[in-house]
Enzyme design. Structure first.
Site, short mmCIF file in Angstrom:
data_model
loop_
_atom_site.label_atom_id
_atom_site.label_comp_id
_atom_site.label_asym_id
_atom_site.label_seq_id
_atom_site.Cartn_x
_atom_site.Cartn_y
_atom_site.Cartn_z
N GLY A 1 28.85 -38.63 43.15
CA GLY A 1 28.28 -38.41 41.83
C GLY A 1 29.41 -38.41 40.81
CB CYS A 2 29.97 -36.28 37.86
SG CYS A 2 31.24 -35.84 36.68
CG PHE A 3 34.87 -40.06 38.45
CD1 PHE A 3 34.89 -39.51 37.19
CD2 PHE A 3 34.91 -41.44 38.55
CE1 PHE A 3 34.97 -40.30 36.05
CE2 PHE A 3 34.99 -42.24 37.42
CZ PHE A 3 35.02 -41.67 36.16
#
Length: 167
Positions: free
Chosen positions: A15-17
């Site tokens: 998902g969001c890094f």
């Protein structure tokens, strides 16, 4: 005297890094780099990947010393810090660029990833939606995405809360 083992790199899309970078830093990774994997287009960049049209996922490249932390341990940390049962993204981040994947470098990593997923499925009785794919290429994200949690601690904390990753 501390002996430095072989340096390796693992690639995980969670998902969001921004959200998963500090977990690996805290657990002993030498370096965590935000970037993009999985798509066919060359030279991925944030705006294009976020548009959900390139086939890339937000990914982190984890540089680690295998004598200090094993690939198996990295897999365990990864699976414990994502929602492995969500095939549409992670938390509030939706779409293909936010889906989860483990990109393996060789057959040993592939076998370990598949085993970790199977163990989790056996333990929970749920189907894990994390893809296991061969590593092809990694495009480093723009500088503003590197170490976001350090550069923007208040915005990062708010992102964790709003996303549902931090209750």
């Amino acid at each position: 005297m501390y002996y430095l083992g072989m340096e390796k790199t693992a690639y995980f899309a969670g998902g969001c890094f921004w959200c998963i970078t500090p977990i690996f830093v805290a657990r002993g990774a030498k370096k965590v780099t935000a970037g993009y994997c999985g798509g066919e287009e060359k030279d991925a960049y944030y705006k294009a990947v976020k548009s959900q049209t390139t086939g890339h996922r937000e990914t982190i490249a984890i540089t680690y010393d295998e004598d200090r932390i094993s690939y198996d341990k990295l897999l365990q940390i990864f699976l414990a810090n994502i929602d492995p049962y969500d095939e549409g993204g992670q938390f509030i981040d939706r779409g293909p660029s936010y889906t989860t994947a483990i990109y393996y470098n060789d057959e040993t990593e592939k076998e370990k990833a598949l085993k970790a997923i199977k163990n989790l499925e056996t333990k929970t009785g749920k189907s894990v939606m994390v893809k296991v794919e061969p590593f092809k290429s990694f495009y480093e994200a723009e500088e503003e995405h590197q170490d976001y949690y350090l550069k923007n601690p208040e915005a990062f904390e708010e992102e964790l809360i709003q996303s549902g990753r931090k209750k």
